[in-house]
Design a protein around this motif. Structure first.
Motif, PDB file in Angstrom:
ATOM      1  N   GLN A  37      -9.388  -7.812   1.734  1.00 16.19           N
ATOM      2  CA  GLN A  37      -8.734  -8.551   2.820  1.00 16.19           C
ATOM      3  C   GLN A  37      -8.567  -7.704   4.090  1.00 16.19           C
ATOM      4  O   GLN A  37      -8.178  -8.212   5.142  1.00 16.19           O
ATOM      5  CB  GLN A  37      -7.366  -9.068   2.361  1.00 16.19           C
ATOM      6  N   GLY A  38      -8.856  -6.420   4.005  1.00 19.70           N
ATOM      7  CA  GLY A  38      -8.733  -5.523   5.156  1.00 19.70           C
ATOM      8  C   GLY A  38      -7.517  -4.628   5.020  1.00 19.70           C
ATOM      9  O   GLY A  38      -6.443  -5.085   4.636  1.00 19.70           O
ATOM     10  N   LEU A  39      -7.714  -3.357   5.334  1.00 17.89           N
ATOM     11  CA  LEU A  39      -6.618  -2.394   5.204  1.00 17.89           C
ATOM     12  C   LEU A  39      -5.714  -2.437   6.437  1.00 17.89           C
ATOM     13  O   LEU A  39      -6.209  -2.523   7.562  1.00 17.89           O
ATOM     14  CB  LEU A  39      -7.181  -0.973   5.043  1.00 17.89           C
ATOM     15  N   PRO A  40      -4.394  -2.379   6.253  1.00 19.53           N
ATOM     16  CA  PRO A  40      -3.489  -2.308   7.404  1.00 19.53           C
ATOM     17  C   PRO A  40      -3.816  -1.065   8.225  1.00 19.53           C
ATOM     18  O   PRO A  40      -4.066   0.009   7.655  1.00 19.53           O
ATOM     19  CB  PRO A  40      -2.099  -2.192   6.766  1.00 19.53           C
ATOM     20  N   TRP A  67       0.830  -1.210   0.000  1.00 18.74           N
ATOM     21  CA  TRP A  67       0.000   0.000   0.000  1.00 18.74           C
ATOM     22  C   TRP A  67       0.869   1.266   0.000  1.00 18.74           C
ATOM     23  O   TRP A  67       0.606   2.194  -0.780  1.00 18.74           O
ATOM     24  CB  TRP A  67      -0.921   0.021   1.228  1.00 18.74           C
ATOM     25  N   ASN A  68       1.877   1.281   0.852  1.00 20.61           N
ATOM     26  CA  ASN A  68       2.719   2.481   0.984  1.00 20.61           C
ATOM     27  C   ASN A  68       3.629   2.723  -0.219  1.00 20.61           C
ATOM     28  O   ASN A  68       3.816   3.862  -0.644  1.00 20.61           O
ATOM     29  CB  ASN A  68       3.577   2.387   2.251  1.00 20.61           C
ATOM     30  N   GLY A  76      -6.688   5.049   7.508  1.00 21.04           N
ATOM     31  CA  GLY A  76      -7.221   6.416   7.455  1.00 21.04           C
ATOM     32  C   GLY A  76      -6.931   7.101   6.137  1.00 21.04           C
ATOM     33  O   GLY A  76      -7.798   7.760   5.559  1.00 21.04           O
ATOM     34  N   LYS A  77      -5.720   6.918   5.640  1.00 24.53           N
ATOM     35  CA  LYS A  77      -5.304   7.541   4.375  1.00 24.53           C
ATOM     36  C   LYS A  77      -6.153   7.017   3.212  1.00 24.53           C
ATOM     37  O   LYS A  77      -6.619   7.791   2.373  1.00 24.53           O
ATOM     38  CB  LYS A  77      -3.819   7.242   4.133  1.00 24.53           C
ATOM     39  N   PRO A  90       1.150   5.870  -3.837  1.00 27.95           N
ATOM     40  CA  PRO A  90       1.808   6.837  -4.742  1.00 27.95           C
ATOM     41  C   PRO A  90       1.172   6.876  -6.133  1.00 27.95           C
ATOM     42  O   PRO A  90       1.335   7.840  -6.865  1.00 27.95           O
ATOM     43  CB  PRO A  90       3.252   6.326  -4.823  1.00 27.95           C
ATOM     44  N   ASN A  91       0.439   5.797  -6.491  1.00 25.44           N
ATOM     45  CA  ASN A  91      -0.197   5.723  -7.820  1.00 25.44           C
ATOM     46  C   ASN A  91      -1.701   5.483  -7.664  1.00 25.44           C
ATOM     47  O   ASN A  91      -2.290   4.643  -8.344  1.00 25.44           O
ATOM     48  CB  ASN A  91       0.432   4.576  -8.630  1.00 25.44           C
ATOM     49  N   TRP A  92      -2.295   6.224  -6.746  1.00 26.06           N
ATOM     50  CA  TRP A  92      -3.664   5.978  -6.339  1.00 26.06           C
ATOM     51  C   TRP A  92      -4.661   5.956  -7.492  1.00 26.06           C
ATOM     52  O   TRP A  92      -5.420   4.989  -7.668  1.00 26.06           O
ATOM     53  CB  TRP A  92      -4.085   7.011  -5.295  1.00 26.06           C
ATOM     54  N   GLU A  93      -4.712   7.007  -8.270  1.00 25.79           N
ATOM     55  CA  GLU A  93      -5.729   7.135  -9.318  1.00 25.79           C
ATOM     56  C   GLU A  93      -5.661   6.018 -10.353  1.00 25.79           C
ATOM     57  O   GLU A  93      -6.686   5.525 -10.818  1.00 25.79           O
ATOM     58  CB  GLU A  93      -5.644   8.505 -10.003  1.00 25.79           C
ATOM     59  N   SER A  94      -4.444   5.625 -10.712  1.00 24.46           N
ATOM     60  CA  SER A  94      -4.306   4.589 -11.753  1.00 24.46           C
ATOM     61  C   SER A  94      -4.485   3.171 -11.212  1.00 24.46           C
ATOM     62  O   SER A  94      -4.844   2.254 -11.945  1.00 24.46           O
ATOM     63  CB  SER A  94      -2.936   4.701 -12.431  1.00 24.46           C
TER      64      SER A  94
END
Length: 414
Positions: A123-126, A100-101, A131-132, A106-110
Motif C-alpha cells: 500500500q506504500g510506506l509512510p 510501522w513504528n 528510509g528506515k 521493533p520486531n523486524w526480523e519476525s
C-alpha cells in the motif's frame, strides 16, 4: 481648450460614417464582459434590438449562467471528492505509520515476511519510515560502517583537490585512475538530477551531499567507478536517509546481482535479463509484444534506462518511490514486473504508435502517471510462464548459456 473640445465634438459626430472596426474603438461605453454585450442596449447611434433579438439574447444569457453554475457545481464536487480522498489517504498513512513504528520495526526480523506486513508494504510506506524500511530491506551484506564512508569520502576529496590543482589524478594505475577520475561526469550528471526540484543543482541544499556520496563510491568501488544513472539512485536515498546511511544503502543496492550486471555492463548477463523479460512480456501482453516485434523494438531500448535509474528518471518521483517500496520487498523480479505493468497501463496508447514515438514515450513517461492504476496493472501482471517463476526462467537461460560454453570447445576439438 475650446478649439480642442470642438475638434473632439466634430470627430464624434463623424463616427457613424466610419467603418465598423474604427467605429468600435470610439464607442462611449466599454463592455465589462460577454454578459454585458448580450444584455446591454445598443448605443444610440446604432439601430435598437428587435424584441425577438433581445429575447434570444436573454435566453442565451440564461443558458450561459446555467452552464456556468453547472460547471461550478461539478468543480466543487470534484474538489470535495479530492479533499475527501486526501484526508482518507492522510489518515491511512498516519495509521500505517503508528503500526510501522510501534509494531513492525521493533520486531523486524519476525514480522517482515508476514502476510499482514507484506500487504501493508504494498500500500506504500509512510514517508517518515520509508528510509528506515528501505535500509533494513536492502541490508548491509558489505558490512560498511559510517567510519568507512568517511575514509572513502576523504580519499575522494583528496583526489578532487589534486585534480583542481594539477588537472590530473595522483593514481598511478591507469585503469583505476580512469575509473576514479570521472569527476566531470559526476558534476554533469548532478546538474541533470531531478532538475525541477532545484535541490541537487549547484547552489542547491543537496548538491554537495550528492557529490560527496558519488565521489566516495568511485573510491570505494574503482572497479565500477561512476556510471550515468547512479546519481538518480543516490539522490532518492539522500532524500530519505541520513548521509552515511544513504551511502551504505547505495553501495549495497548497487552490489545486488541485477544492478551489478548493468553498472558493470556485463553484456551477456544483461541479454539474459532482457530475454527473461521478453518471456513474460509475450505471456502477459501478446498483442503489444507482437506490435513491438513488428518494429524490431527490443527491450534494451527502454529497459536499460529504467533499470539504470530504478525508474526514478522515467516515472514521477512519488510514483517511483512507490515502486521502490515494493522493489525493496521483492527484489529484482519486481523491477521487470514494474516494466510490464507500465506497458500494460499504456498498452492502448502504445499500440497506436510507431517505433520512434514508442521509444520517446517510454523514455519519459507522462507526468500524470497514476500510482494506484500503475500498481493495479503491476498486480495484474503474472510472473509465471509454463509454470515457471521469474527466477526459474532466468536461471534456465543462464544454464543454457553455460552449457553452450562447455559444449563449444568439445565441438572445436572434434
Amino acid at each position: 481648450k475650446r478649439k480642442e473640445k470642438l475638434k473632439l465634438a466634430s470627430k464624434s459626430d463623424q463616427s457613424p460614417s466610419l467603418p465598423a472596426q474604427g467605429r468600435r474603438k470610439n464607442l462611449e461605453f466599454e463592455p465589462l464582459s460577454t454578459t454585458a454585450l448580450i444584455l446591454e442596449d445598443r448605443p444610440a447611434s446604432l439601430p435598437a434590438k428587435s424584441e425577438e433579438e433581445a429575447q434570444r439574447h436573454r435566453q442565451e444569457y440564461d443558458e450561459m449562467v446555467a452552464e456556468a453554475k453547472k460547471r461550478e457545481l461539478k468543480e466543487a464536487q470534484k474538489k470535495k471528492k479530492q479533499m475527501k480522498e486526501r484526508f482518507k489517504q492522510e489518515e491511512s498513512i498516519a495509521n500505517a505509520m503508528v503500526v510501522w513504528n510501534n509494531e513492525i520495526l521493533p520486531n523486524w526480523e519476525s514480522m517482515r515476511g508476514t502476510r499482514r506486513v507484506r500487504d501493508l508494504w504494498w500500500q506504500g510506506l509512510p514517508p517518515n519510515v520509508r528510509g528506515k524500511v528501505w535500509s533494513l530491506a536492502i541490508g548491509n551484506e558489505l558490512n560498511i560502517t559510517s567510519d568507512l564512508y568517511e575514509i572513502f569520502l576523504s580519499r575522494a576529496k583528496e583526489r578532487w583537490k589534486s585534480f583542481r590543482e594539477t588537472g590530473s589524478e595522483m593514481e598511478s594505475d591507469a585503469d583505476s585512475a580512469d575509473r576514479e577520475s570521472s569527476l566531470d561526469l559526476i558534476k554533469l550528471d548532478i546538474s541533470r538530477t531531478f532538475p525541477p526540484l532545484f535541490i541537487f543543482q549547484k547552489g542547491g541544499p543537496y548538491h554537495d551531499l550528492l557529490h560527496s556520496l558519488l565521489g566516495a563510491y568511485t573510491c570505494y568501488r574503482p572497479d565500477v567507478g561512476y556510471v550515468q544513472g547512479m546519481s538518480f539512485i543516490a539522490a532518492v536515498l539522500i532524500l530519505n536517509l541520513e548521509e552515511a546511511d544513504a551511502f551504505i544503502a547505495f553501495a549495497n543496492l548497487l552490489n545486488k546481482p541485477c544492478q551489478m550486471a548493468f553498472f558493470r555492463v556485463d553484456h551477456e548477463l544483461m541479454l539474459k535479463y532482457f530475454a527473461a523479460f521478453e518471456v513474460f512480456f509475450e505471456e502477459n501482453l501478446p498483442r503489444l509484444f507482437n506490435h513491438f516485434k513488428s518494429y524490431n523494438l527490443t527491450p534494451d531500448l527502454y529497459l536499460i534506462d529504467w533499470i539504470f535509474t530504478l525508474y526514478t528518471k522515467s516515472l514521477p518521483l512519488d510514483v517511483a518511490c512507490r515502486v521502490w517500496d515494493v522493489f525493496c520487498r521483492d527484489g529484482e523480479e519486481f523491477l521487470f514486473r514494474t516494466g510490464l505493468g507500465i506497458l500494460r497501463l499504456y498498452e492502448d496508447v502504445l499500440l497506436q504508435m510507431d517505433f520512434i514515438h514508442i521509444a520517446q514515450f517510454l523514455t519519459r513517461l507522462p507526468e500524470d502517471t497514476p500510482s494506484e492504476r500503475l500498481l493495479s496493472c503491476i498486480a495484474n501482471t503474472q510472473m509465471i510462464s509454463s509454470n515457471r517463476k521469474w527466477a526459474q526462467v532466468f536461471n534456465a537461460l543462464i544454464k543454457d548459456k553455460e552449457m553452450e560454453k562447455s559444449i563449444s570447445p568439445t565441438v572445436k576439438n572434434s
